[in-house]
Design a protein around this motif. Structure first.
Motif, PDB file in Angstrom:
ATOM      1  N   ASP A  26       0.917  -1.383  -0.146  1.00 45.50           N
ATOM      2  CA  ASP A  26       0.295   0.148  -0.224  1.00 45.50           C
ATOM      3  C   ASP A  26       1.008   1.577  -0.559  1.00 45.50           C
ATOM      4  O   ASP A  26       1.532   1.500   0.517  1.00 45.50           O
ATOM      5  N   LYS A  27       0.793   2.623  -0.603  1.00 45.71           N
ATOM      6  CA  LYS A  27       1.365   3.193  -1.269  1.00 45.71           C
ATOM      7  C   LYS A  27       1.165   4.316   0.010  1.00 45.71           C
ATOM      8  O   LYS A  27       2.738   4.286   0.389  1.00 45.71           O
ATOM      9  N   SER A  28      -0.401   4.332   0.524  1.00 42.23           N
ATOM     10  CA  SER A  28      -0.762   5.108   1.991  1.00 42.23           C
ATOM     11  C   SER A  28       0.571   4.749   2.559  1.00 42.23           C
ATOM     12  O   SER A  28       1.105   5.784   3.553  1.00 42.23           O
ATOM     13  N   ILE A  29       0.296   4.016   2.841  1.00 50.67           N
ATOM     14  CA  ILE A  29       0.610   3.147   4.468  1.00 50.67           C
ATOM     15  C   ILE A  29       2.755   3.444   4.385  1.00 50.67           C
ATOM     16  O   ILE A  29       3.411   3.193   5.491  1.00 50.67           O
ATOM     17  N   SER A  30       3.226   3.040   3.408  1.00 55.90           N
ATOM     18  CA  SER A  30       4.366   2.911   2.723  1.00 55.90           C
ATOM     19  C   SER A  30       5.312   4.027   3.010  1.00 55.90           C
ATOM     20  O   SER A  30       6.487   4.414   3.772  1.00 55.90           O
ATOM     21  N   GLU A  51       7.921  -0.687  -3.724  1.00 58.74           N
ATOM     22  CA  GLU A  51       9.264   0.162  -3.585  1.00 58.74           C
ATOM     23  C   GLU A  51       8.918   0.460  -5.004  1.00 58.74           C
ATOM     24  O   GLU A  51      10.286   0.872  -6.001  1.00 58.74           O
ATOM     25  N   GLY A  52       8.030   1.436  -5.230  1.00 61.51           N
ATOM     26  CA  GLY A  52       7.921   2.605  -6.791  1.00 61.51           C
ATOM     27  C   GLY A  52       8.554   3.889  -6.399  1.00 61.51           C
ATOM     28  O   GLY A  52       8.942   3.985  -5.248  1.00 61.51           O
ATOM     29  N   GLU A  53       8.311   4.557  -7.177  1.00 57.62           N
ATOM     30  CA  GLU A  53       9.328   5.547  -7.174  1.00 57.62           C
ATOM     31  C   GLU A  53       8.928   6.864  -6.240  1.00 57.62           C
ATOM     32  O   GLU A  53       9.370   7.682  -5.598  1.00 57.62           O
ATOM     33  N   ASP A  54       7.842   7.263  -6.105  1.00 59.17           N
ATOM     34  CA  ASP A  54       6.532   7.631  -4.715  1.00 59.17           C
ATOM     35  C   ASP A  54       7.832   7.360  -3.454  1.00 59.17           C
ATOM     36  O   ASP A  54       7.549   8.322  -2.462  1.00 59.17           O
ATOM     37  N   VAL A  55       7.283   6.529  -3.237  1.00 59.59           N
ATOM     38  CA  VAL A  55       7.956   5.794  -1.736  1.00 59.59           C
ATOM     39  C   VAL A  55       9.911   6.261  -1.973  1.00 59.59           C
ATOM     40  O   VAL A  55      10.187   6.282  -0.651  1.00 59.59           O
ATOM     41  N   LEU A  56      10.124   6.155  -2.950  1.00 57.43           N
ATOM     42  CA  LEU A  56      11.536   6.123  -3.172  1.00 57.43           C
ATOM     43  C   LEU A  56      11.847   6.834  -2.706  1.00 57.43           C
ATOM     44  O   LEU A  56      12.702   7.701  -2.160  1.00 57.43           O
ATOM     45  N   ALA A  57      10.952   8.316  -3.350  1.00 56.49           N
ATOM     46  CA  ALA A  57      10.905   9.645  -3.468  1.00 56.49           C
ATOM     47  C   ALA A  57      11.380  10.507  -2.136  1.00 56.49           C
ATOM     48  O   ALA A  57      11.687  10.756  -1.170  1.00 56.49           O
ATOM     49  N   THR A  58      10.196   9.793  -0.863  1.00 54.48           N
ATOM     50  CA  THR A  58       9.943   9.839   0.462  1.00 54.48           C
ATOM     51  C   THR A  58      11.570   9.504   1.226  1.00 54.48           C
ATOM     52  O   THR A  58      12.142   9.413   2.229  1.00 54.48           O
TER      53      THR A  58
END
Length: 447
Positions: A26-30, A51-58
């Motif tokens: 889940d993206k929000s929880i990640s 491990e998508g780009e959005d979460v890696l940016a965080t």
């Protein structure tokens, strides 16, 4: 983050879909697990992180502000936190890529620390207005120098101690709520957010799990009042991230629409503030069975068994919209193949996502032979009661760098009489890097 070369792909109808698949975390929880782990004192671990780009940016931003974040060979992430109030001045701009969630939540985190951060993003993110977060964080004492229209690039000068506020959300937004709660973590006293319409509550669940003093009450109008006591001490946690319901939406709808399909999507998060799509699909006649319903880390989870179903149009209840705001593009595809008319209203927010999702879906579905009426705040769709016709031969869809538009029309291709080509599938890596491989494993034809 640089712009990738376009990566087109063609999708066309095949036989029934079948198999077992697991969607990314889940993206929000990640996002939240990385941020809160970085603010805990000690070492946290996260399994199943998206491990998508959005979460890696965080992850990159939290590293830039002092947290030590490592990925093990087994895919488990370890985070050594700096403690609330311990964020360090980043030495370079924080590159948010395409992630609106990273941007808005991190603005909240930085706002109550005495540091200055510059936020930059890609072309799509730089078009998205940030005023709905800038306004309340300014009331807490943070200062902003933003590009015209409250857009990126922007410079945020945080303040410590910040001023606790009570803020009533003018528009339902989990991101604004979460930004204020995160700012409240390092603000002395009690910060309150009043939410007239409930939105996804991952922040509240996870803040409590990390040991923050957080309460949820109702006021006289029935609105939710979320209060957080600042100068919190967060305890490190072990987090198992459930599968993202927004990602599960794509194989689920594909299995419903392709006749004869029988698919199991494992480990899907079913938080009631997120799972509205599955409720609406059931209203339309979808055969979706919950298998092994359980709770993982305070979040409800189940495996979804989905069989090909004949759907009928519905009027989508307006109060369900916040719990499925990201899933409307794929719902519109389901509505296009259903029997009868589907009406969805109250969706102004879809015009300020990664793209104008109402306009793009209306335009693309019309090219596939569907009768669509677009209004200011929604769509009316007359379903084809079977396959999409696209009688004029193959159709190319311009997804305008929007991952959910790209995946929605990919699914439409599986029930179209002609091949549907998406101009660029590269943005899908922001949320669902394995999408094409997963769909092929179920039997979809992808060229």
């Amino acid at each position: 983050m640089h712009q990738m070369a376009p990566s087109p792909a063609a999708f066309k109808s095949a036989g029934p879909l079948s198999g077992r698949v697991r969607v990314p975390g889940d993206k929000s929880i990640s996002h939240r697990s990385l941020m809160l782990s970085a603010l805990a004192v000690g070492t946290s671990s996260v399994e199943g992180l998206l491990e998508g780009e959005d979460v890696l940016a965080t992850a990159a931003a939290m590293r830039a502000m002092g947290a030590r974040i490592e990925r093990g060979a087994d895919g488990r992430w370890t985070i050594h936190g700096v403690g609330v109030g311990g964020l360090l001045q980043p030495q370079q701009a924080l590159d948010m890529g395409n992630s609106g969630t990273s941007t808005r939540l991190l603005m909240g985190l930085v706002a109550s620390h005495a540091i200055t951060a510059t936020f930059i993003g890609d072309a799509s993110l730089s078009k998205r207005p940030m005023n709905r977060v800038i306004d309340p964080l300014s009331l807490m004492g943070a200062e902003f120098t933003a590009s015209p229209g409250g857009r990126l690039p922007l410079v945020l000068r945080g303040i410590a101690p910040a001023v606790p506020i009570e803020y009533r959300l003018p528009v339902a937004s989990a991101q604004v709520k979460s930004a204020l709660l995160l700012a409240g973590l390092n603000t002395p006293g009690i910060t309150r957010v009043v939410e007239p319409v409930p939105t996804r509550d991952h922040s509240e669940r996870m803040l409590r799990g990390f040991g923050a003093e957080l309460t949820v009450d109702q006021d006289g109008t029935g609105a939710r009042v979320i209060s957080i006591r600042g100068e919190a001490e967060l305890r490190p946690q072990h987090i198992v991230v459930p599968g993202d319901p927004s990602s599960a939406a794509f194989p689920v709808v594909a299995a419903l629409l392709v006749p004869g399909s029988d698919v199991i999507v494992e480990n899907v998060g079913l938080n009631p503030t997120r799972a509205g799509l599955f409720d609406v699909l059931r209203m339309m006649g979808a055969d979706i069975e919950l298998v092994d319903a359980r709770e993982v880390g305070g979040e409800p989870v189940a495996d979804l068994r989905v069989r090909g179903s004949s759907l009928h149009g519905v009027e989508v209840p307006p109060d369900i919209a916040p719990s499925m705001i990201d899933e409307f593009p794929i719902l519109f595809v389901a509505a296009s193949v259903a029997k009868g008319r589907t009406v969805a209203r109250g969706l102004e927010e879809l015009r300020v996502k990664e793209s104008d999702r109402l306009a793009l879906m209306a335009r693309g579905l019309a090219r596939l032979g569907v009768r669509v009426e677009e209004s200011k705040d929604g769509l009316i769709i007359d379903g084809t009661d079977g396959a999409l016709l696209a009688a004029n031969g193959p159709v190319e869809i311009a997804a305008e760098l929007d991952h959910r538009i790209a995946m929605s029309f990919a699914v439409a291709g599986l029930v179209s009489a002609n091949t549907v080509t998406i101009d660029d599938m590269a943005p899908v890596a922001t949320s669902f890097p394995t999408f094409q491989r997963l769909m092929q494993s179920l039997g979809a034809t992808v060229a």
